[in-house]
Enzyme design. Structure first.
Site, mmCIF file in Angstrom:
data_model
loop_
_atom_site.group_PDB
_atom_site.id
_atom_site.type_symbol
_atom_site.label_atom_id
_atom_site.label_comp_id
_atom_site.label_asym_id
_atom_site.label_seq_id
_atom_site.Cartn_x
_atom_site.Cartn_y
_atom_site.Cartn_z
ATOM 1 N N GLY A 127 42.561 38.948 47.242
ATOM 2 C CA GLY A 127 43.970 38.985 47.618
ATOM 3 C C GLY A 127 44.654 40.169 46.971
ATOM 4 O O GLY A 127 44.151 40.743 45.993
ATOM 5 N N CYS A 128 45.798 40.549 47.509
ATOM 6 C CA CYS A 128 46.485 41.719 46.960
ATOM 7 C C CYS A 128 46.961 41.461 45.542
ATOM 8 O O CYS A 128 46.796 42.312 44.659
ATOM 9 C CB CYS A 128 47.630 42.152 47.868
#
Lengths: 344, 344, 344, 344
Positions: A146-147
């Site tokens: 995920g970012c």
């Protein structure tokens, strides 16, 4: 001969950007783009600035899975079954969803839903190259981080590995592209403009992913993580507040720890000043600064990334490069090729 | 062997971006960066996102002019003397200022000040490659067009050449980077944010440049030109309202006129829908659409560019490529290399 | 005793702002808010900054029409039948839609659809108080002007009345709130941010409204009108380019014309410099400057308004005030009460 | 009879807004505006949207101090001598600088410089009405809190008073107006737009102010405080992460604690959802939400204010109201008068 790659789920922000990067990649050949909405439209109609003159097709595995590798940009939960089919056909996969990031299907079940392909969890590698480069090389299935975890783990990794994290609070700020392409009240310009607010409080789904990876480095902590939406399109900053478990020495010691941890890393930059998200816009670079709050006895670490690039699409290509035995920077460092060499 | 290039005046927005593009250029070698302010600082300290790890030096012609070519990014008026010195040393020059754009020193004197090097006006080529490509090839001095003239002339060129312009009004919208790096009330975030307003009314200095070039194409008109500042960093849109001098036919005829005029142009895109500045951000591309307002009997043409790229720095590199016999797209199309090929 | 007012269609931007203004109005009493979506939610949940702690109700004319006056904020076409019912019950109505702005039902039919209540067109007054103040006083049905016509007509009125308009081009720039509350690709933050583009080319629906009112003043012209979306939330600027039909004299003459036309107007400000939309944000004020382009022989007029205020909601309240015999500025000038007095 | 008030230092953002609020205040009369830059210009030329048609004058105490009260908007350090002169003339003063916020001149000396008027520290009241309302009533000198301390102390006050704060990290996000009117690289649109970054790390000058006031409530902690610049004009959010010193019970208990603490407060709003800065734009309101992160054992509190209003100018007027015996909300709640009554 170039490797062929399909992108599954190309109508969203990250799938579309992945398609653009693949189209410009010297050693990869963009084979097909599928989508669930907008089938029949060309991607350069949806996203003119990406300039990908290819039509979005409805999923047809018999045609679209005849490739060396695939990037799957499906929503959480919807990705797992497609990944399973692709793996069954021996296609290498980078999955942008959360479906293969958590090793424990029960943890996944708690934060998301019942896992649809738990049998693949063992082979899935967590796709943070700065951490798992060797395992990613040649891997069949990579779970793209995920970012928020990308930025957070790059910020905290050196401290975790050194056993210095007592506890940690992560306050994140993200541009609106992080909320995805769906047009909602939240992503309406008039809502987001001239605004800042927190969301996903107190239990954002990226928490277990961050905790899992910190634990792998020896930091067994409960993370407080709060993301905020800020009025910009792409870019993400995490501000990490660490109460150290033991004396960390002075700032110079901390800086040396980071310098050593990231020596030779092509996509990590260390700076003495807090990084701005503008500094890394449209790059695969994570820019980090570490600080010591001596009064309060805390270490503060900032990390800035472009949430669509290093936080998703360009990191996916970085992983593909490693999986396929290509130079790690190929196809993502192009815009700054000269500079990056000069920097080393 | 790469050609060596110096950038004179690298501390401003356009000089700095030029330096970045040159650093990444496969056939050019960035030799030196000079500046008038910020001497001694590294460019990547001023502009982290450009990643140019080179120190700004005080001007020393004996050292800095030992190059094949130069880009001069000085203010209007200050550029001419430096350009003269460089030309005396036989250095090829792309000048980003207005000093060599106007052929008539009296017109220049009216809009700017007394010309400092009128003897060079004859050799100066107006650096709009889509118009003067052949003359730019091998030229010694190229006057890089202003950002507004670039977009306006690309928008209006086909109509002018076809003798169709009766009169024309150009309403332009530019991001704040167009106002330059100087920190002023006008460029303060709190002034520009959530704001739109016109400036330079009714006599902006880009008018004579636009009129000169339209006249070269046969359209001898007095242009009304009004630029507006809009709250974004880089990007520029010109909306051109043409009252035709004769019947222009239907929309299809107009579109065919533009298609023919720009066939094969690597950096011009034609679209049926009005272009957005976002579509061309950080590219050398000019995106144009032509429309027919049958009710009022007018032709409307929109053109979008990135004011710092096609409006300045990347067009300068495009000109350098032509002057030095390199492929025209080298070093500026890199980010979209694959796509551009695919588009043709 | 305060007059009671209901707002029909309060979930959109303009209806909600009208509700806020009415709630703070000293002589009006907000009776009920109806909506078609979001029934059951409180308005301060949808729009916290408006602080209207009232629940949105489903339309029930028997209850909601028991009022002295109503503001209808329905979409074009949907408004007319409701307005007819309200008028049948003798409720005074300000209608924010286009349904009663055009006097000729055939023109309406051409630009919109078949008119649903043509019998009311005769009694409808076009609600631009600076133009029709006397007719609005005591009127039963007022058609609130569109935001673009409001700014355009205030900009062009003095020239039209003086018979000076030969032809006119209007280039408008509007913030994203002008596109309404609907979450779409167009209003998504990532689309609108760092972008500018034209829409509704070449035939925006506000054209007949502008032409009708210019014709009423004697200017029988075909208007070219092009709106652009700019990245800000609320605010609108029109840049009007007039080719005069006869000699207009010098700038001083023009300024005198405007000064005389707007002497004593509480909500019109004249400035020598082009107005910024920021100057009128959250006010009922239209700020205008007139310029003379002597080279090209054109008059340029700029007018800035807040599209949600003077372009819709606060102008509706201004109209209500006139209809009900209240002081024209009541309930809309509050924030700048002191200043406005001081200015006179 | 209205009380007369002068504003000293009106050319900056907070002084100018104070002037606007005073001009619209029903019981105060704006007497004079002084400035150090821009003397001779009218304030509505500098800030059109404030509509204060008054000229800025050079300081002349004999004329400008003939008032009942004064607001001083000078830089830190420069304010103290002027305040001393005003107090010597028995003028009531609200000082917007930091000069009288810290009780201990040594602490002031450590973070700022040697104090210029330490003899006045004893009479200075810290101007947070929600905390010191009774002492502010009738006070002669009120030190208006910093914007960050205002939000932070309102967020943390109930926890501090209840003895629940073990330690606390404050991550703040502020619009660019917080950086003041000076045009610098930092406030340039092109720097701030599409950017987020931290500044003042690790020792921002607002820390001692926050710690002093928390200590007054019994929470003797070393605060980690990090402000970030976000791309909006005005608005500020603080995200406070509290590790409690003892069990805090469940979320309901926490919410009850806050509800009780702020019962009847006219300018504090409690919400279950995290507040957005947009919710409080151009108001004197602080909007707060409290959350419990049970997993990590932390309390999270968000508070949003408008940094120029509650963080400076409108809080100054709130203080003036109290000092002069006027209704606390006069002249600042006008725009939402109706709503606020309805909310109670």
């Amino acid at each position: 001969m170039p490797h062929s790659v399909s992108v599954f789920g190309s109508a969203g922000f990250t799938g579309a950007l992945t398609a653009r990067l693949l189209l410009g990649h010297p050693s990869l050949e963009l084979s097909a783009l599928t989508a669930r909405s907008d089938v029949g439209r060309r991607l350069d109609d949806l996203y003119p600035h990406h300039r990908v003159p290819i039509e979005l097709e409805e999923l047809d595995l018999d045609r679209h899975a005849e490739v060396d590798a695939a990037v799957v940009a499906y929503p959480h939960g919807a990705a797992a079954p497609l990944v399973a089919e692709l793996r069954a056909r021996d296609v290498r996969v980078v999955d942008l969803s959360a479906d293969f990031r958590l090793h424990d299907p029960e943890v996944y079940g708690h934060w998301y839903r019942e896992h649809q392909a738990p049998e693949l969890l063992d082979e899935a590698i967590y796709g943070l190259p700065e951490r798992y480069r060797d395992q990613i090389r040649g891997a069949g299935l990579v779970a793209n981080p995920g970012c928020y975890p990308t930025a957070s783990l790059l910020a905290l990794g050196p401290l975790a590995r050194a056993g210095l994290i007592g506890d940690v609070i992560i306050d994140a700020k993200s541009g609106v592209s992080g909320a995805g392409r769906a047009a909602t009240d939240k992503t309406h310009f008039v809502t987001a403009d001239e605004n800042v607010n927190a969301y996903g409080v107190p239990s954002h789904r990226h928490i277990p992913e961050i905790e899992q990876e910190l634990a792998m480095l020896g930091a067994d902590v409960r993370v407080t993580f709060v993301p905020h939406l800020v009025p910009l399109d792409q870019g993400e900053l995490v501000s990490c507040y660490v109460t150290p478990s033991e004396d960390v020495g002075d700032l110079r010691t901390l800086e040396a720890l980071y310098a050593e941890a990231y020596a030779g890393e092509p996509f990590v930059e260390l700076t003495p000043k807090p990084p701005g998200v503008r500094d890394v816009r449209e790059t695969n670079i994570c820019r980090i600064s570490v600080h010591l709050d001596e009064r309060a006895g805390r270490v503060i670490v900032f990390a800035a990334i472009d949430n669509l690039w290093k936080g998703a699409a360009s990191q996916a290509v970085q992983n593909l490069n490693l999986m396929l035995g290509l130079p790690e920077e190929e196809g993502i460092g192009v815009t700054v090729a000269g500079e990056r060499e000069a920097l080393r």
